[in-house]
Design a protein around this motif. Structure first.
Motif, short mmCIF file in Angstrom:
data_model
loop_
_atom_site.label_atom_id
_atom_site.label_comp_id
_atom_site.label_asym_id
_atom_site.label_seq_id
_atom_site.Cartn_x
_atom_site.Cartn_y
_atom_site.Cartn_z
N MET A 153 0.92 -1.29 0.06
CA MET A 153 -0.16 -0.03 0.02
C MET A 153 0.88 1.28 -0.09
O MET A 153 1.39 1.64 1.08
CB MET A 153 -1.07 -0.14 0.99
CG MET A 153 -1.32 1.31 1.75
SD MET A 153 -2.52 1.09 2.93
CE MET A 153 -2.01 0.19 4.34
N THR A 154 1.14 1.76 -1.31
CA THR A 154 1.85 3.01 -1.41
C THR A 154 1.05 4.12 -1.30
O THR A 154 0.14 4.25 -2.47
CB THR A 154 2.57 2.89 -2.68
OG1 THR A 154 3.66 1.74 -2.40
CG2 THR A 154 3.76 4.31 -2.56
N LEU A 155 1.09 5.11 -0.69
CA LEU A 155 0.55 6.52 -0.77
C LEU A 155 1.34 7.60 -1.02
O LEU A 155 2.56 7.66 -0.75
CB LEU A 155 0.03 7.00 0.73
CG LEU A 155 -1.09 5.90 1.46
CD1 LEU A 155 -1.54 6.54 2.78
CD2 LEU A 155 -2.34 5.66 0.47
N THR A 156 0.74 8.62 -1.75
CA THR A 156 1.62 9.83 -2.13
C THR A 156 1.95 10.34 -0.85
O THR A 156 1.32 10.21 0.40
CB THR A 156 0.90 10.73 -2.73
OG1 THR A 156 -0.40 11.30 -2.26
CG2 THR A 156 0.43 10.07 -4.35
N ALA A 157 2.98 11.63 -0.66
CA ALA A 157 3.11 12.10 0.48
C ALA A 157 1.86 12.86 1.07
O ALA A 157 1.77 12.98 2.40
CB ALA A 157 4.33 13.20 0.25
N LYS A 158 1.23 13.56 0.12
CA LYS A 158 -0.01 14.20 0.63
C LYS A 158 -1.18 13.11 1.32
O LYS A 158 -1.56 13.61 2.18
CB LYS A 158 -0.78 15.03 -0.63
CG LYS A 158 0.17 16.30 -0.93
CD LYS A 158 -0.32 17.01 -2.35
CE LYS A 158 0.50 18.10 -2.44
NZ LYS A 158 -0.14 18.71 -3.58
N GLN A 159 -1.42 12.18 0.60
CA GLN A 159 -2.24 11.30 1.26
C GLN A 159 -1.93 10.60 2.57
O GLN A 159 -2.61 10.36 3.38
CB GLN A 159 -2.50 9.92 0.04
CG GLN A 159 -3.14 10.33 -1.07
CD GLN A 159 -3.06 9.01 -2.25
OE1 GLN A 159 -1.98 8.47 -2.26
NE2 GLN A 159 -4.10 8.86 -2.78
N GLU A 160 -0.34 10.43 2.66
CA GLU A 160 -0.02 9.90 3.94
C GLU A 160 -0.29 10.93 4.97
O GLU A 160 -0.68 10.76 6.11
CB GLU A 160 1.53 9.67 3.81
CG GLU A 160 2.25 9.25 5.29
CD GLU A 160 1.88 7.96 5.78
OE1 GLU A 160 1.76 7.77 7.03
OE2 GLU A 160 1.03 7.12 5.02
N GLY A 161 0.10 12.25 4.63
CA GLY A 161 -0.20 13.47 5.65
C GLY A 161 -1.55 13.49 5.93
O GLY A 161 -2.08 13.78 7.16
N PHE A 162 -2.55 13.39 4.94
CA PHE A 162 -4.06 13.43 5.21
C PHE A 162 -4.44 12.30 6.08
O PHE A 162 -5.14 12.46 7.23
CB PHE A 162 -4.66 13.24 4.05
CG PHE A 162 -6.18 13.05 4.15
CD1 PHE A 162 -6.71 14.26 4.05
CD2 PHE A 162 -6.84 12.03 4.09
CE1 PHE A 162 -8.45 14.25 4.44
CE2 PHE A 162 -8.16 11.86 4.24
CZ PHE A 162 -8.97 12.97 4.32
N ALA A 163 -3.78 11.14 6.11
CA ALA A 163 -4.07 10.07 6.86
C ALA A 163 -3.63 10.00 8.08
O ALA A 163 -4.19 9.81 9.09
CB ALA A 163 -3.66 8.61 6.05
#
Length: 131
Positions: free
Chosen positions: A1-11
């Motif tokens: 499960m790879t998220l973008t940096a923005k998605q990770e920050g959102f999570a």
């Protein structure tokens, strides 16, 4: 499960307790967006399976790191309330605290009174003070 940096920050923002809209604002360029657009985009992002799974993983990790849980508090307070030894005041206090934790007390009253230009006095009346 790879998220973008923005998605990770959102999570991570969601796991830390921010609303979806606030988490979106904190991690995406939303300065010129309308509130409705932010809410829609944040909702779509949270509906993404990868993002939702990451939020759950982060929340589980945070729960494991807690030193004292709500269940621990209830367990200790209940043992104090159930004991027949020790001061009665401790048993009564533990029952009061358990009631407060479970929302059995009436809500605290907050009175916002305007007193002069730019000054607001806040008065919180605790339910216990009525007794």
């Amino acid at each position: 499960m790879t998220l973008t940096a923005k998605q990770e920050g959102f999570a991570q923002s969601i796991a830390d307790g921010l609303t979806q809209a606030d988490a979106y604002r904190a991690n995406y360029s939303a300065g010129r967006m309308k509130a409705d657009s932010i809410h829609v985009n944040a909702s779509k992002l949270m509906a993404d399976t990868k993002v939702a799974q990451r939020v759950e993983q982060l929340r589980a990790d945070l729960a494991e790191q807690q030193l004292w849980s709500r269940a621990d508090s209830v367990r200790v307070l209940r043992s104090i309330a159930d004991t027949n030894t020790g001061p009665e005041a401790a048993r009564v206090s533990s029952v009061k605290e358990l009631n407060a934790m479970h929302g059995y007390n009436e809500p605290a009253k907050v009175d916002l009174t305007h007193k002069g230009i730019g000054r607001i006095a806040l008065e919180a009346v605790d339910a216990y003070s009525k007794g």
